[in-house]
Write a protein that holds these residues in place. Structure first.
Motif, PDB file in Angstrom:
ATOM      1  N   HIS A   1       0.835  -1.206   0.000  1.00  0.00           N
ATOM      2  CA  HIS A   1       0.000   0.000   0.000  1.00  0.00           C
ATOM      3  C   HIS A   1       0.871   1.258   0.000  1.00  0.00           C
ATOM      4  O   HIS A   1       0.653   2.179  -0.784  1.00  0.00           O
ATOM      5  CB  HIS A   1      -0.916  -0.026   1.224  1.00  0.00           C
ATOM      6  CG  HIS A   1      -1.821   1.136   1.337  1.00  0.00           C
ATOM      7  ND1 HIS A   1      -1.391   2.369   1.797  1.00  0.00           N
ATOM      8  CD2 HIS A   1      -3.133   1.277   1.069  1.00  0.00           C
ATOM      9  CE1 HIS A   1      -2.400   3.212   1.797  1.00  0.00           C
ATOM     10  NE2 HIS A   1      -3.477   2.573   1.361  1.00  0.00           N
TER      11      HIS A   1
ATOM     12  N   LEU B   1       0.400   2.107  -3.800  1.00  0.00           N
ATOM     13  CA  LEU B   1      -0.923   2.728  -3.835  1.00  0.00           C
ATOM     14  C   LEU B   1      -0.967   4.145  -3.269  1.00  0.00           C
ATOM     15  O   LEU B   1      -1.823   4.936  -3.655  1.00  0.00           O
ATOM     16  CB  LEU B   1      -1.942   1.855  -3.093  1.00  0.00           C
ATOM     17  CG  LEU B   1      -2.184   0.487  -3.708  1.00  0.00           C
ATOM     18  CD1 LEU B   1      -3.165  -0.305  -2.861  1.00  0.00           C
ATOM     19  CD2 LEU B   1      -2.670   0.599  -5.129  1.00  0.00           C
TER      20      LEU B   1
ATOM     21  N   LEU C   1      -9.985   4.309  -7.635  1.00  0.00           N
ATOM     22  CA  LEU C   1      -9.508   2.946  -7.849  1.00  0.00           C
ATOM     23  C   LEU C   1     -10.570   1.960  -7.397  1.00  0.00           C
ATOM     24  O   LEU C   1     -11.310   2.224  -6.452  1.00  0.00           O
ATOM     25  CB  LEU C   1      -8.241   2.665  -7.035  1.00  0.00           C
ATOM     26  CG  LEU C   1      -6.966   3.410  -7.361  1.00  0.00           C
ATOM     27  CD1 LEU C   1      -5.865   3.008  -6.389  1.00  0.00           C
ATOM     28  CD2 LEU C   1      -6.522   3.134  -8.786  1.00  0.00           C
ATOM     29  N   ARG C   2     -10.609   0.827  -8.063  1.00  0.00           N
ATOM     30  CA  ARG C   2     -11.444  -0.283  -7.606  1.00  0.00           C
ATOM     31  C   ARG C   2     -10.490  -1.413  -7.238  1.00  0.00           C
ATOM     32  O   ARG C   2      -9.704  -1.865  -8.070  1.00  0.00           O
ATOM     33  CB  ARG C   2     -12.409  -0.739  -8.685  1.00  0.00           C
ATOM     34  CG  ARG C   2     -13.319  -1.826  -8.155  1.00  0.00           C
ATOM     35  CD  ARG C   2     -14.458  -2.104  -9.065  1.00  0.00           C
ATOM     36  NE  ARG C   2     -15.336  -3.071  -8.431  1.00  0.00           N
ATOM     37  CZ  ARG C   2     -16.284  -3.717  -9.067  1.00  0.00           C
ATOM     38  NH1 ARG C   2     -16.497  -3.482 -10.350  1.00  0.00           N
ATOM     39  NH2 ARG C   2     -17.034  -4.589  -8.438  1.00  0.00           N
ATOM     40  N   ILE C   3     -10.550  -1.850  -6.008  1.00  0.00           N
ATOM     41  CA  ILE C   3      -9.639  -2.864  -5.488  1.00  0.00           C
ATOM     42  C   ILE C   3     -10.424  -4.139  -5.248  1.00  0.00           C
ATOM     43  O   ILE C   3     -11.431  -4.133  -4.534  1.00  0.00           O
ATOM     44  CB  ILE C   3      -8.975  -2.367  -4.191  1.00  0.00           C
ATOM     45  CG1 ILE C   3      -8.145  -1.119  -4.509  1.00  0.00           C
ATOM     46  CG2 ILE C   3      -8.145  -3.456  -3.544  1.00  0.00           C
ATOM     47  CD1 ILE C   3      -7.890  -0.225  -3.359  1.00  0.00           C
TER      48      ILE C   3
ATOM     49  N   ASP D   1     -10.149  -7.866  -3.721  1.00  0.00           N
ATOM     50  CA  ASP D   1      -9.392  -8.762  -2.843  1.00  0.00           C
ATOM     51  C   ASP D   1      -9.939 -10.171  -3.030  1.00  0.00           C
ATOM     52  O   ASP D   1     -11.014 -10.505  -2.546  1.00  0.00           O
ATOM     53  CB  ASP D   1      -9.552  -8.295  -1.394  1.00  0.00           C
ATOM     54  CG  ASP D   1      -8.787  -9.139  -0.397  1.00  0.00           C
ATOM     55  OD1 ASP D   1      -8.058 -10.062  -0.814  1.00  0.00           O
ATOM     56  OD2 ASP D   1      -8.932  -8.883   0.810  1.00  0.00           O
TER      57      ASP D   1
ATOM     58  N   TYR E   1      -7.935  -6.838   5.028  1.00  0.00           N
ATOM     59  CA  TYR E   1      -7.268  -5.701   4.391  1.00  0.00           C
ATOM     60  C   TYR E   1      -8.203  -4.512   4.214  1.00  0.00           C
ATOM     61  O   TYR E   1      -7.766  -3.437   3.831  1.00  0.00           O
ATOM     62  CB  TYR E   1      -6.742  -6.100   3.011  1.00  0.00           C
ATOM     63  CG  TYR E   1      -5.715  -7.195   3.026  1.00  0.00           C
ATOM     64  CD1 TYR E   1      -4.619  -7.150   3.880  1.00  0.00           C
ATOM     65  CD2 TYR E   1      -5.825  -8.276   2.165  1.00  0.00           C
ATOM     66  CE1 TYR E   1      -3.666  -8.157   3.877  1.00  0.00           C
ATOM     67  CE2 TYR E   1      -4.882  -9.279   2.147  1.00  0.00           C
ATOM     68  CZ  TYR E   1      -3.798  -9.217   2.998  1.00  0.00           C
ATOM     69  OH  TYR E   1      -2.863 -10.203   2.992  1.00  0.00           O
TER      70      TYR E   1
ATOM     71  N   PHE F   1      -7.836   0.158   2.709  1.00  0.00           N
ATOM     72  CA  PHE F   1      -8.333   0.733   1.465  1.00  0.00           C
ATOM     73  C   PHE F   1      -9.527   1.659   1.682  1.00  0.00           C
ATOM     74  O   PHE F   1     -10.338   1.854   0.794  1.00  0.00           O
ATOM     75  CB  PHE F   1      -8.686  -0.391   0.495  1.00  0.00           C
ATOM     76  CG  PHE F   1      -7.524  -1.313   0.253  1.00  0.00           C
ATOM     77  CD1 PHE F   1      -6.407  -0.883  -0.423  1.00  0.00           C
ATOM     78  CD2 PHE F   1      -7.540  -2.605   0.738  1.00  0.00           C
ATOM     79  CE1 PHE F   1      -5.318  -1.719  -0.626  1.00  0.00           C
ATOM     80  CE2 PHE F   1      -6.467  -3.462   0.531  1.00  0.00           C
ATOM     81  CZ  PHE F   1      -5.353  -3.011  -0.154  1.00  0.00           C
TER      82      PHE F   1
ATOM     83  N   TRP G   1     -11.672   5.340  -3.444  1.00  0.00           N
ATOM     84  CA  TRP G   1     -11.427   3.927  -3.723  1.00  0.00           C
ATOM     85  C   TRP G   1     -12.640   3.089  -3.376  1.00  0.00           C
ATOM     86  O   TRP G   1     -13.373   3.366  -2.429  1.00  0.00           O
ATOM     87  CB  TRP G   1     -10.254   3.411  -2.899  1.00  0.00           C
ATOM     88  CG  TRP G   1      -8.933   4.011  -3.250  1.00  0.00           C
ATOM     89  CD1 TRP G   1      -8.664   4.924  -4.230  1.00  0.00           C
ATOM     90  CD2 TRP G   1      -7.698   3.747  -2.602  1.00  0.00           C
ATOM     91  NE1 TRP G   1      -7.339   5.243  -4.229  1.00  0.00           N
ATOM     92  CE2 TRP G   1      -6.718   4.527  -3.241  1.00  0.00           C
ATOM     93  CE3 TRP G   1      -7.333   2.934  -1.559  1.00  0.00           C
ATOM     94  CZ2 TRP G   1      -5.379   4.517  -2.861  1.00  0.00           C
ATOM     95  CZ3 TRP G   1      -6.004   2.912  -1.181  1.00  0.00           C
ATOM     96  CH2 TRP G   1      -5.036   3.693  -1.826  1.00  0.00           C
TER      97      TRP G   1
ATOM     98  N   TYR H   1     -13.427  -0.860  -2.437  1.00  0.00           N
ATOM     99  CA  TYR H   1     -12.857  -2.157  -2.066  1.00  0.00           C
ATOM    100  C   TYR H   1     -13.955  -3.204  -2.136  1.00  0.00           C
ATOM    101  O   TYR H   1     -15.028  -3.032  -1.573  1.00  0.00           O
ATOM    102  CB  TYR H   1     -12.294  -2.100  -0.640  1.00  0.00           C
ATOM    103  CG  TYR H   1     -11.863  -3.428  -0.087  1.00  0.00           C
ATOM    104  CD1 TYR H   1     -10.562  -3.878  -0.246  1.00  0.00           C
ATOM    105  CD2 TYR H   1     -12.760  -4.242   0.594  1.00  0.00           C
ATOM    106  CE1 TYR H   1     -10.164  -5.104   0.271  1.00  0.00           C
ATOM    107  CE2 TYR H   1     -12.375  -5.466   1.115  1.00  0.00           C
ATOM    108  CZ  TYR H   1     -11.072  -5.891   0.941  1.00  0.00           C
ATOM    109  OH  TYR H   1     -10.688  -7.108   1.454  1.00  0.00           O
TER     110      TYR H   1
END
Length: 71
Positions: A13, A17, A25-27, A29, A42, A46, A51, A53
């Motif tokens: 991160h 990041l 952003l699209r994260i 996991d 996590y 985020f 963002w 997540y």
């Protein structure tokens, strides 16, 4: 999750990041299921306004925040 896994994600991160804190952003996991109480995730790393997540796993975990992967 093992504490070293979280430490590695924290480093990731910070290095990769952090420069994008104000970039949408699209994260995703993959393998995010919360299996036992007290187990870390996590998700907190985020929590940035720009963002999104999403957790993905084969079945929902205890936190019910992971999307189930249909087989």
């Amino acid at each position: 999750m093992h504490h070293t896994s979280f430490e590695k994600m924290l480093k990731f991160h910070g290095v990769y990041l952090a420069p994008f804190m104000e970039t949408p952003l699209r994260i995703l996991d993959v393998g995010s299921q919360l299996v036992e109480e007290g187990q870390g995730t996590y998700r907190g790393l985020f929590q940035c306004a720009d963002w999104r997540y999403d957790g993905l796993d084969v079945s929902p975990g205890l936190d019910r925040k992971s999307t189930r992967l249909n087989s």
